[in-house]
Design a protein around this motif. Structure first.
Motif, PDB file in Angstrom:
ATOM      1  N   THR A   1       0.822  -1.211   0.000  1.00  0.00           N
ATOM      2  CA  THR A   1       0.000   0.000   0.000  1.00  0.00           C
ATOM      3  C   THR A   1       0.852   1.254   0.000  1.00  0.00           C
ATOM      4  O   THR A   1       0.612   2.197  -0.782  1.00  0.00           O
ATOM      5  CB  THR A   1      -0.931  -0.004   1.225  1.00  0.00           C
ATOM      6  OG1 THR A   1      -1.791  -1.145   1.161  1.00  0.00           O
ATOM      7  CG2 THR A   1      -1.761   1.269   1.277  1.00  0.00           C
ATOM      8  N   VAL A   2       1.871   1.299   0.857  1.00  0.00           N
ATOM      9  CA  VAL A   2       2.706   2.498   0.990  1.00  0.00           C
ATOM     10  C   VAL A   2       3.512   2.753  -0.283  1.00  0.00           C
ATOM     11  O   VAL A   2       3.566   3.883  -0.788  1.00  0.00           O
ATOM     12  CB  VAL A   2       3.633   2.359   2.220  1.00  0.00           C
ATOM     13  CG1 VAL A   2       4.675   3.487   2.244  1.00  0.00           C
ATOM     14  CG2 VAL A   2       2.816   2.368   3.506  1.00  0.00           C
ATOM     15  N   LEU A   3       4.136   1.713  -0.823  1.00  0.00           N
ATOM     16  CA  LEU A   3       4.935   1.894  -2.037  1.00  0.00           C
ATOM     17  C   LEU A   3       4.043   2.280  -3.212  1.00  0.00           C
ATOM     18  O   LEU A   3       4.361   3.201  -3.977  1.00  0.00           O
ATOM     19  CB  LEU A   3       5.708   0.614  -2.349  1.00  0.00           C
ATOM     20  CG  LEU A   3       6.608   0.645  -3.587  1.00  0.00           C
ATOM     21  CD1 LEU A   3       7.669   1.738  -3.460  1.00  0.00           C
ATOM     22  CD2 LEU A   3       7.280  -0.712  -3.794  1.00  0.00           C
ATOM     23  N   GLY A   4       2.892   1.619  -3.346  1.00  0.00           N
ATOM     24  CA  GLY A   4       1.991   1.924  -4.455  1.00  0.00           C
ATOM     25  C   GLY A   4       1.441   3.337  -4.394  1.00  0.00           C
ATOM     26  O   GLY A   4       1.371   4.031  -5.415  1.00  0.00           O
ATOM     27  N   ALA A   5       1.069   3.772  -3.192  1.00  0.00           N
ATOM     28  CA  ALA A   5       0.516   5.128  -3.053  1.00  0.00           C
ATOM     29  C   ALA A   5       1.551   6.187  -3.406  1.00  0.00           C
ATOM     30  O   ALA A   5       1.247   7.165  -4.104  1.00  0.00           O
ATOM     31  CB  ALA A   5       0.014   5.329  -1.622  1.00  0.00           C
ATOM     32  N   ALA A   6       2.783   6.007  -2.962  1.00  0.00           N
ATOM     33  CA  ALA A   6       3.831   6.982  -3.261  1.00  0.00           C
ATOM     34  C   ALA A   6       4.129   7.013  -4.758  1.00  0.00           C
ATOM     35  O   ALA A   6       4.327   8.086  -5.349  1.00  0.00           O
ATOM     36  CB  ALA A   6       5.094   6.641  -2.474  1.00  0.00           C
TER      37      ALA A   6
ATOM     38  N   ARG B   1       1.273   8.859  -6.474  1.00  0.00           N
ATOM     39  CA  ARG B   1       1.287  10.294  -6.156  1.00  0.00           C
ATOM     40  C   ARG B   1       2.332  11.037  -6.967  1.00  0.00           C
ATOM     41  O   ARG B   1       2.178  12.230  -7.258  1.00  0.00           O
ATOM     42  CB  ARG B   1       1.549  10.517  -4.661  1.00  0.00           C
ATOM     43  CG  ARG B   1       0.339  10.321  -3.768  1.00  0.00           C
ATOM     44  CD  ARG B   1       0.570  10.974  -2.412  1.00  0.00           C
ATOM     45  NE  ARG B   1       1.796  10.500  -1.779  1.00  0.00           N
ATOM     46  CZ  ARG B   1       1.878   9.433  -0.984  1.00  0.00           C
ATOM     47  NH1 ARG B   1       0.788   8.704  -0.741  1.00  0.00           N
ATOM     48  NH2 ARG B   1       3.028   9.079  -0.454  1.00  0.00           N
ATOM     49  N   SER B   2       3.416  10.372  -7.305  1.00  0.00           N
ATOM     50  CA  SER B   2       4.494  11.052  -8.032  1.00  0.00           C
ATOM     51  C   SER B   2       4.022  11.525  -9.405  1.00  0.00           C
ATOM     52  O   SER B   2       4.544  12.512  -9.934  1.00  0.00           O
ATOM     53  CB  SER B   2       5.692  10.117  -8.200  1.00  0.00           C
ATOM     54  OG  SER B   2       5.430   9.124  -9.186  1.00  0.00           O
ATOM     55  N   GLY B   3       3.060  10.805  -9.990  1.00  0.00           N
ATOM     56  CA  GLY B   3       2.565  11.170 -11.316  1.00  0.00           C
ATOM     57  C   GLY B   3       3.594  11.018 -12.416  1.00  0.00           C
ATOM     58  O   GLY B   3       3.381  11.498 -13.543  1.00  0.00           O
TER      59      GLY B   3
END
Length: 358
Positions: A78-83, A86-88
């Motif tokens: 979850t944490v790696l995927g969200a970051a 977010r980077s786009g």
């Protein structure tokens, strides 16, 4: 090309070593490479310096006291995927190097280094998704590729690891021999996949020996406390006192390997055997478990053993100098694996994917 490589940790594990070496080699070829990882334990950087040509994004991943393995793996995803989302950032290729990172992104190439067997439901589901969801697959050996074909009907592309053989071939192990005496070196810590208890049993069969049993490394995501307790209990029963170095600084590893009298490689699952190939580069004999993947990669440049008695025989032979005739040919085998060649093969594969309308 703009390439993202994703790995699950900043610590010195085989898949992480692979990711960094590949990233640097891709950058030397002129590509724009970013490595995404989780900064476990407060890490903001990898275990070693990374070529400045490679961008590193270490996503903070604070520890939670007492968190079980299953929830920790799910939180990692979850944490790696969200970051990453977010980077786009827009990449030509998103290339996941492990189960966690392959679950963290929606569309990726996946390198499968080796196949694991999990009993924890969350981990079993993550493992399955990390094979079935990626749109293309790479393996570092044909043996693992055949396992994936047999299990899932997929056809992975095979690109062997490179080896930083220059670092190991030029290393001087005198300082470590002065500190430890003559030693048998196991790289990778105490864990089931490494066959640590088999090694302990084989070493004990040598009887009185002038060679210490030394373990280096051991950083892992998983909870091996029960296995380690069994290892320690069996060591006491056998009267063996291994030297536990823990994580060794990357700059010290070539000399530590070069100083060894023999490197046992008794893993029950492997994808390539990078630590064993580094030992051959340093001129150190290797005794390996009898596995198809190791036969494929090492041929007749190492000794093989299928069980503990044979492991003990192999170690004794290496300690007695019976493997010295392989020193030059083993080093030549290690020199034949280049990270630059591996990177060029990756670029060729990426371009084929980009040209494929599917």
């Amino acid at each position: 090309m703009r390439i993202a490589l994703l790995t699950y940790s900043t610590k010195p594990r085989g898949g992480v070593v692979h990711t960094l070496a590949l990233a640097e080699a891709l950058a030397r070829l002129g590509h724009d490479v970013t490595v995404w990882t989780l900064g476990r334990g407060g890490d903001t950087a990898f275990y070693r310096p990374v070529d400045p040509a490679v961008t590193v994004n270490a996503v903070p991943f604070p520890a939670i006291e007492g968190e079980p393995v299953g929830p920790r793996i799910l939180r990692s995803i979850t944490v790696l995927g969200a970051a990453f989302r977010r980077s786009g950032a827009a990449y030509d290729v998103v290339h996941a190097q492990d189960c966690i990172s392959a679950n963290a992104v929606t569309r990726c190439v996946r390198t499968v280094h080796h196949l694991d067997t999990f009993t924890t439901p969350e981990l079993a589901r993550c493992h399955e998704r990390a094979i079935t969801r990626p749109y293309a697959h790479i393996c570092v050996s044909a043996a693992v590729a055949r396992e994936i074909t047999a299990g899932w009907g997929l056809r992975p592309h095979v690109i062997p690891n490179g080896v930083d053989w220059q670092r190991f071939s030029s290393a001087d192990g005198a300082r470590w021999r002065a500190r430890l005496g003559r030693y048998v070196l196991a790289v990778g810590g105490i864990e089931p996949r490494k066959g640590s208890i088999d090694l302990l049993e084989a070493y004990a069969r040598l009887g009185h020996t002038d060679s210490a049993l030394v373990f280096a490394g051991g950083e892992t995501l998983f909870d091996y406390r029960d296995y380690r307790a069994a290892f320690e209990r069996r060591a006491r029963e056998l009267g063996v006192t291994p030297v536990m170095l823990g994580t060794v600084d990357d700059a010290d590893m070539p000399a530590l390997v070069a100083g060894a009298a023999v490197l046992p490689f008794f893993s029950v699952k492997e994808g390539f055997g990078l630590a064993a190939m580094e030992a051959l580069a340093a001129g150190v004999p290797v005794v390996a478990r009898e596995l198809p993947v190791l036969r494929e990669v090492f041929g007749d440049q190492v000794s093989y053993a299928a069980d503990v008695p044979a492991m003990a025989v192999g170690l004794a032979a290496a300690l007695n100098g019976a493997c010295s005739h392989r020193r030059d040919s083993g080093a030549a085998l290690a020199r034949s694996f280049s990270w630059d060649a591996a990177a060029a093969s990756h670029i060729e594969f990426y371009r084929k994917l980009a040209a494929d309308p599917r």
